[in-house]
Design a protein around this motif. Structure first.
Motif, PDB file in Angstrom:
ATOM      1  N   PRO A 283      12.151   9.866  -1.183  1.00 51.47           N
ATOM      2  CA  PRO A 283      10.822  10.271  -1.686  1.00 51.47           C
ATOM      3  C   PRO A 283      10.171   9.223  -2.586  1.00 51.47           C
ATOM      4  N   VAL A 284      10.989   8.506  -3.389  1.00 50.68           N
ATOM      5  CA  VAL A 284      10.419   7.475  -4.268  1.00 50.68           C
ATOM      6  C   VAL A 284       9.793   6.364  -3.437  1.00 50.68           C
ATOM      7  N   VAL A 285      10.547   5.871  -2.456  1.00 46.98           N
ATOM      8  CA  VAL A 285      10.029   4.804  -1.597  1.00 46.98           C
ATOM      9  C   VAL A 285       8.822   5.303  -0.797  1.00 46.98           C
ATOM     10  N   GLY A 286       8.940   6.531  -0.258  1.00 44.15           N
ATOM     11  CA  GLY A 286       7.830   7.088   0.511  1.00 44.15           C
ATOM     12  C   GLY A 286       6.582   7.297  -0.327  1.00 44.15           C
ATOM     13  N   SER A 287       6.763   7.722  -1.577  1.00 41.50           N
ATOM     14  CA  SER A 287       5.614   7.924  -2.463  1.00 41.50           C
ATOM     15  C   SER A 287       4.924   6.611  -2.787  1.00 41.50           C
ATOM     16  N   PHE A 288       5.728   5.572  -3.020  1.00 41.66           N
ATOM     17  CA  PHE A 288       5.120   4.271  -3.315  1.00 41.66           C
ATOM     18  C   PHE A 288       4.317   3.769  -2.120  1.00 41.66           C
ATOM     19  N   ILE A 289       4.885   3.907  -0.922  1.00 42.71           N
ATOM     20  CA  ILE A 289       4.160   3.480   0.283  1.00 42.71           C
ATOM     21  C   ILE A 289       2.889   4.306   0.448  1.00 42.71           C
ATOM     22  N   ARG A 290       2.984   5.607   0.198  1.00 39.07           N
ATOM     23  CA  ARG A 290       1.806   6.477   0.328  1.00 39.07           C
ATOM     24  C   ARG A 290       0.725   6.096  -0.671  1.00 39.07           C
ATOM     25  N   SER A 291       1.116   5.612  -1.846  1.00 35.82           N
ATOM     26  CA  SER A 291       0.126   5.237  -2.855  1.00 35.82           C
ATOM     27  C   SER A 291      -0.648   3.990  -2.475  1.00 35.82           C
ATOM     28  N   LEU A 292      -0.193   3.266  -1.443  1.00 39.75           N
ATOM     29  CA  LEU A 292      -0.876   2.054  -1.008  1.00 39.75           C
ATOM     30  C   LEU A 292      -1.903   2.324   0.084  1.00 39.75           C
ATOM     31  N   TYR A 293      -2.113   3.614   0.412  1.00 39.76           N
ATOM     32  CA  TYR A 293      -3.070   3.987   1.457  1.00 39.76           C
ATOM     33  C   TYR A 293      -4.225   4.778   0.848  1.00 39.76           C
ATOM     34  N   ASN A 294      -5.277   4.945   1.631  1.00 40.87           N
ATOM     35  CA  ASN A 294      -6.455   5.667   1.165  1.00 40.87           C
ATOM     36  C   ASN A 294      -6.197   7.167   1.174  1.00 40.87           C
ATOM     37  N   ARG A 295      -7.232   7.930   0.862  1.00 44.39           N
ATOM     38  CA  ARG A 295      -7.096   9.378   0.730  1.00 44.39           C
ATOM     39  C   ARG A 295      -6.567  10.034   1.994  1.00 44.39           C
ATOM     40  N   SER A 296      -7.074   9.637   3.148  1.00 47.94           N
ATOM     41  CA  SER A 296      -6.647  10.239   4.403  1.00 47.94           C
ATOM     42  C   SER A 296      -5.341   9.672   4.915  1.00 47.94           C
ATOM     43  N   GLY A 297      -4.870   8.582   4.337  1.00 43.15           N
ATOM     44  CA  GLY A 297      -3.599   8.001   4.718  1.00 43.15           C
ATOM     45  C   GLY A 297      -3.621   7.178   5.976  1.00 43.15           C
ATOM     46  N   ASP A 298      -4.806   6.798   6.459  1.00 43.37           N
ATOM     47  CA  ASP A 298      -4.899   6.038   7.703  1.00 43.37           C
ATOM     48  C   ASP A 298      -5.366   4.594   7.503  1.00 43.37           C
ATOM     49  N   GLN A 299      -5.562   4.198   6.240  1.00 43.63           N
ATOM     50  CA  GLN A 299      -6.033   2.838   5.970  1.00 43.63           C
ATOM     51  C   GLN A 299      -5.256   2.253   4.789  1.00 43.63           C
ATOM     52  N   PHE A 300      -4.653   1.101   5.017  1.00 40.70           N
ATOM     53  CA  PHE A 300      -3.893   0.421   3.963  1.00 40.70           C
ATOM     54  C   PHE A 300      -4.868  -0.286   3.019  1.00 40.70           C
TER      55      PHE A 300
END
Length: 325
Positions: A71-88
């Motif tokens: 979850p820590v690694v996944g959360s960090f990766i998720r924080s690098l994307y936009n609101r919808s999660g489809d754009q880095f």
């Protein structure tokens, strides 16, 4: 299935699987992988003994990796994307976060909480531990001081809502003001100072915890050092601050850091009392404002909280290891 039967079945199956895992893994390790026979049975036994601890820790390491590291690694990766999660967008969420006035206010308030709450809780708990140890009814006093620890943060917040109530017939503060002929005031809407009124609630809760731990530490001080200080003419304050406190400094630091970690995670009190309004936001409550409308920024706040907690956790572990030596 009945919840009670389901719980019992889960426990039985879980315990049974654990026993089976340890039994058969040991059996395979000793009989198949490293059998104690052949030309060098001693070498195989040493190899098996070297692997066995990792075999036992395997399930725990797997569970920690699955429920903590992933979850820590996944959360960090998720924080690098936009609101919808489809754009880095890289560190765009963090850039916007640190430029936000709301985040700066929440971070500043968190710093206030970190400075005030552990210091006040530890100091009051230390004084309470020393004073209650001198009373005949000290156990009763300790029970009363420790009692708030049994109350949830939400329950404690509701209690203090009545204390801070704007109505003089309910709120203690406004009742005192009314007795002097002063107009009622809502203390939770006073800028800057309303944060301290919220901190008092956590101090009230955590003082009992600090008192119990520090009382045990004070009881562990050798009587010889206290008697020697008294013979040398040390007064009560000198005896307490120069003789007793230095000997339990390790325990004081552990209590301090433990409360600090709790402060960094506190959310219930602010959310229940003010909802983060009137300039009382802290990082966890600020994160909640983005949780359901901007997942990327909410995840970025969560990661900032984790980064802030890590040095405190490291210091706590280091002090605990010193205490064990």
């Amino acid at each position: 299935m009945n919840p009670l039967l389901q719980g019992a079945a889960t426990i039985l199956i879980g315990v049974g699987l654990c026993i089976a895992y340890f039994y058969f893994s040991n059996l395979i390790l000793d009989k198949v992988i490293f059998p104690a026979r052949g030309k060098n049975p001693g070498r195989n036994i040493n190899r098996a003994n070297a692997v066995r601890p990792w075999l036992f820790m395997g399930p725990a390491i797997f569970a920690l990796g699955l429920y903590l590291a992933y979850p820590v690694v996944g959360s960090f990766i998720r924080s690098l994307y936009n609101r919808s999660g489809d754009q880095f967008i890289g560190f765009g969420n963090y850039t916007n976060l640190f430029a936000s006035q709301g985040f700066q206010t929440a971070f500043f308030n968190n710093v206030l909480w970190i400075i005030f709450v552990p210091a006040a809780s530890t100091f009051i708990g230390l004084v309470a531990a020393q004073l209650t140890d001198r009373l005949r009814w000290g156990s009763v006093a300790k029970s009363l001081i420790f009692m708030p620890m049994a109350i949830s943060f939400v329950g404690a917040s509701l209690i203090w809502k009545f204390v801070y109530a704007n109505d003089p017939d309910i709120g203690i503060i406004n009742a005192v003001r009314d007795s002097f002929g002063l107009a009622p005031v809502d203390v939770l809407q006073i800028p800057f100072w309303n944060n301290f009124f919220l901190m008092v609630i956590l101090v009230w809760i955590q003082t009992g915890f600090a008192m119990v731990i520090l009382s045990a530490a004070l009881r562990g001080i050798p009587e010889e050092t206290i008697e020697a200080a008294i013979i040398d003419g040390a007064g009560p304050f000198q005896l307490f601050f120069r003789i007793m406190v230095p000997q339990i400094m390790g325990t004081i630091v552990v209590v301090w850091t433990t409360i600090t970690v709790l402060v960094l995670k506190v959310f219930d009190i602010v959310y229940t009392m003010t909802g983060g309004n009137f300039g009382t936001d802290i990082l966890p409550s600020y994160m909640m404002t983005f949780m359901f409308r901007d997942d990327g920024r909410a995840t970025a706040v969560a990661f900032v909280i984790m980064v802030v907690v890590l040095p405190v956790m490291w210091w706590n572990i280091r002090q605990a290891r010193k205490e064990m030596r």
